[in-house]
Enzyme design. Structure first.
Site, short mmCIF file in Angstrom:
data_model
loop_
_atom_site.label_atom_id
_atom_site.label_comp_id
_atom_site.label_asym_id
_atom_site.label_seq_id
_atom_site.Cartn_x
_atom_site.Cartn_y
_atom_site.Cartn_z
N HIS B 126 0.71 0.04 -15.19
CA HIS B 126 1.48 0.62 -14.19
C HIS B 126 2.80 -0.20 -14.33
O HIS B 126 2.67 -1.55 -14.80
CB HIS B 126 0.76 0.41 -12.94
CG HIS B 126 1.48 0.98 -11.69
ND1 HIS B 126 2.60 0.29 -11.00
CD2 HIS B 126 1.25 2.17 -11.08
CE1 HIS B 126 2.80 1.08 -10.15
NE2 HIS B 126 2.30 2.32 -10.16
N ASP B 203 -5.67 -5.75 -12.48
CA ASP B 203 -5.27 -4.96 -11.56
C ASP B 203 -5.99 -3.98 -11.29
O ASP B 203 -6.57 -3.05 -12.06
CB ASP B 203 -3.99 -4.24 -12.21
CG ASP B 203 -3.37 -3.05 -11.52
OD1 ASP B 203 -3.99 -2.75 -10.15
OD2 ASP B 203 -2.21 -2.42 -11.87
N GLN B 206 -6.76 0.87 -8.81
CA GLN B 206 -7.45 1.98 -8.94
C GLN B 206 -9.22 1.88 -9.16
O GLN B 206 -9.77 2.73 -9.57
CB GLN B 206 -6.93 2.99 -10.17
CG GLN B 206 -5.54 3.27 -9.93
CD GLN B 206 -5.20 4.20 -8.81
OE1 GLN B 206 -6.08 5.02 -8.42
NE2 GLN B 206 -3.79 4.22 -8.70
N LYS B 229 -4.94 2.56 -1.02
CA LYS B 229 -5.87 3.38 -2.11
C LYS B 229 -7.06 3.11 -1.99
O LYS B 229 -8.03 3.53 -2.71
CB LYS B 229 -5.52 3.00 -3.64
CG LYS B 229 -3.94 3.09 -3.71
CD LYS B 229 -3.45 2.93 -5.30
CE LYS B 229 -2.16 2.57 -5.59
NZ LYS B 229 -1.55 3.86 -5.95
N CYS B 367 4.47 6.26 -13.06
CA CYS B 367 4.84 4.73 -13.24
C CYS B 367 4.39 3.95 -14.24
O CYS B 367 3.95 2.71 -14.64
CB CYS B 367 4.52 3.78 -12.03
SG CYS B 367 5.49 4.24 -10.48
C1 PLP Z 1 -2.92 0.95 -11.57
C2 PLP Z 1 -2.04 0.45 -10.57
N1 PLP Z 1 -1.58 -0.67 -10.35
C3 PLP Z 1 -0.71 -0.95 -9.40
C4 PLP Z 1 -0.18 -0.08 -8.50
C5 PLP Z 1 0.80 -0.45 -7.44
O1 PLP Z 1 0.24 -0.29 -6.21
P1 PLP Z 1 1.06 -0.55 -4.80
O2 PLP Z 1 2.36 0.44 -4.88
O3 PLP Z 1 0.29 -0.20 -3.66
O4 PLP Z 1 1.59 -1.88 -4.82
C6 PLP Z 1 -0.75 1.18 -8.51
C7 PLP Z 1 -0.29 2.26 -7.70
O5 PLP Z 1 0.23 3.43 -7.98
C8 PLP Z 1 -1.73 1.68 -9.64
O6 PLP Z 1 -2.06 2.83 -9.70
#
Ligand code: PLP
Lengths: 152, 409
Positions: B126, B203, B206, B229, B367
């Site tokens: 991401h 990370d 998900q 999430k 993203c």
């Molecule tokens: C794999 C992953 N990493 C990071 C993020 C970023 O999360 P947040 O926008 O809640 O900080 C997301 C959210 O879309 C994600 O799907």
């Protein structure tokens, strides 16, 4: 006519221009061109113009990828602007912009949009307004000699 | 709810948001990777804090402040237990995954990475797990290396291992990809990286809503996730870090709460976790996150993983049977994500058309622009599942896709 249903947004004219876009090619010997980019969708296109000594757009084309709304809008824009003076193109851009933001009602207000009025329903879908406007912003940027246009 | 029975009807009753109408149709919410709905227990916990429990924490002797502090710290314990951390001081509350990764890049990276050091990330990250490292590399002169994935969307482990060397100081990798659904072999990644002396950030944005996660079992150095999430509130997330590393790190932001004492001559910092939590935190959010964790555990992550596995298999089958549909992300080991492109229909048009039928999916690059580039598509449509989704809802999506195809034929 109400345009707040999705299927009405995708009217035949739009679907047809999406399938067979007009003037979809690179224009050799263009006097003006610019790239447009919508970072939100990844839509990407280039608009080319050939403007003659009398400030008339004697040829215009586009190339690029995008959704049906942006493809159809690009195609219909090129069809509408071919042969028009720059001033008129700018005026039409102003009208089109008002149309897609809901400030101009083609059934009530005076306009010279012609077929472009099919985009009148799009202001109900704020996320899609930029799809319809990208080609126009890019055309305007080309005329004003800005090379990269972003909708963000 | 009984630990061992997965009762979908009773689960769905806990989520009021599932029962609304959109465009006159019953909502089918398949955008859980973007954010999840909140069960009533989470809404109540958050509202109760504002209704009768409002107070700042860590700085009052009055009853309300003590109660709020206690509830806040209980949430920290719940998080610790949820992800199997050794100590509660290893749990740092942040705004979300993004802030947690930025905290590590800025504080750990700022203090311990130097010119020529290498950072490895995967091709499927991401943007929030790409850009902080690019910025760190730009400011420190470090080198960013990318571990590629294959056309199924699986990390090519050998390629990752090839990039790993004594120069590697940090590896940052997504556990479950938000645009492909791939479950990465993070345990093996961590083991290989640790052997070279590199620290690893996972990370798990998900992951925590789909699979049981245990940070000690994984032996990761850092792990990040977002509350929103995980059926919790917005604006709250977690950075887990090993105590030794967190202790060595300088503060990320400075101000109240993160200090032990302040004079104009010298300030000493507070102990963990407070050193890394400057300012008044999202108290209601943290309390709500605690309630979300209680809720998820009452359903049971093992049960959730099993149920979703079946749902994903059903969805994969159903979508694959649609003419002209190409799934993007077909890893053997996969969770919760059905991403695809359709011949002749751009994802944005599809997204608008299925919305007409009450079906909420996400369209775009999610993203993860490098993932789009790998597959040569500008965007995809993505249905992302949660344990409250059903096979009937997948059928609704399939019908809506057929309707869109009729319009575009
Ligand atoms: C794999 C992953 N990493 C990071 C993020 C970023 O999360 P947040 O926008 O809640 O900080 C997301 C959210 O879309 C994600 O799907």
């Amino acid at each position: 006519m109400s345009h707040d249903s999705r299927s009405e947004l995708y009217q035949q004219v739009i679907l047809e221009h999406n399938k067979k876009p007009r003037n979809c090619r690179k224009l050799q010997g263009a006097t003006h061109s610019a790239e447009g980019y919508n970072p939100l969708c990844g839509d990407h296109l280039t608009v080319y113009l050939h403007v003659n000594n009398e400030n008339i757009i004697d040829d215009i084309s586009f190339e690029g990828d995008g959704c049906a709304i942006s493809q159809a809008s690009s195609s219909m824009m090129t069809a509408a602007l071919k042969g028009k003076p720059i001033d008129e193109a700018k005026d039409l851009f102003g009208q089109f912009h008002k149309l897609i933001t809901g400030e101009l009602d083609p059934d009530k207000d005076q306009h010279s949009l012609g077929k472009l009025a099919v985009f009148s329903g799009i202001w109900h879908f704020p996320a899609r307004v930029k799809c319809a406007s990208l080609a126009w912003h890019t055309m305007n940027g080309a005329v004003e000699h800005k090379e990269t246009i972003s909708t963000e | 709810m009984n630990e061992n029975t997965f009762d979908i009807d009773s689960i769905r009753k806990d989520f009021q948001n599932l029962h609304i109408k959109v465009n006159g149709k019953p909502l089918v919410y398949l955008d859980n990777a973007a954010t999840t709905f909140k069960p009533q227990a989470v809404i109540d916990a958050t509202a109760d804090h504002y209704k009768t429990g409002t107070s700042n924490i860590h700085r009052g002797v009055h009853t309300l402040s003590q109660q709020a502090t206690e509830a806040f710290e209980q949430s920290r314990d719940k998080v610790r237990d949820f992800i199997g951390a050794r100590k509660s001081c290893e749990i740092i509350f942040t705004k979300g995954t993004t802030e947690a990764i930025n905290l590590v890049a800025s504080s750990y990276g700022g203090a311990f990475l130097n010119k020529g050091d290498e950072i490895i990330i995967s091709e499927m990250e991401h943007h929030s797990n790409i850009v902080p490292w690019q910025m760190l590399c730009a400011s420190k002169g470090c080198v960013l290396k990318i571990a590629p994935f294959n056309d199924q969307g699986e990390l090519i482990f050998d390629e990752f291992a090839k990039r790993l060397s004594a120069k590697t100081k940090l590896v940052a990798m997504v556990y479950v990809s938000n645009s492909l659904g791939t479950i990465n072999p993070v345990k093996e990644v961590i083991k290989a990286a640790n052997t070279q002396g590199a620290v690893v950030l996972i990370d798990a944005a998900q992951t925590v809503s789909h699979l049981p996660v245990n940070v000690q079992g994984l032996d990761c150095d850092f792990l990040a996730f977002s509350g929103h999430k995980l059926f919790g509130p917005n604006g709250v997330g977690v950075l887990y870090g090993k105590e030794k590393l967190l202790n060595a790190m300088p503060p990320y932001q400075s101000g109240g709460d993160m200090i032990a004492s302040v004079t104009f001559e010298k300030t000493t910092y507070n102990v963990l976790p407070y050193k890394l939590e400057a300012g008044t935190p999202n108290v209601a959010g943290v309390i709500g996150l605690g309630a979300a964790i209680d809720y998820v555990r009452s359903v049971g992550l093992t049960q959730i993983a099993e149920y979703e596995h079946e749902l994903l298999a059903y969805g994969t089958q159903a979508l694959s049977s649609i003419d002209g549909l190409r799934l993007i992300g077909t890893a053997k080991n996969k969770a919760s994500i059905l991403a695809f492109v359709l011949e002749n229909i751009h994802p944005h048009d599809l997204g608008t058309l299925v919305d007409e039928e009450g079906v909420a999916i996400r369209t775009g690059h999610h993203c993860t622009q490098p993932v789009m580039k790998h597959f040569g598509v500008p965007a995809t449509s993505r249905a992302s599942l949660a344990f409250y989704n059903t096979k009937e809802e997948i059928d609704c999506l399939v019908r809506a896709i057929h309707k869109a195809k009729d319009i575009f034929k």
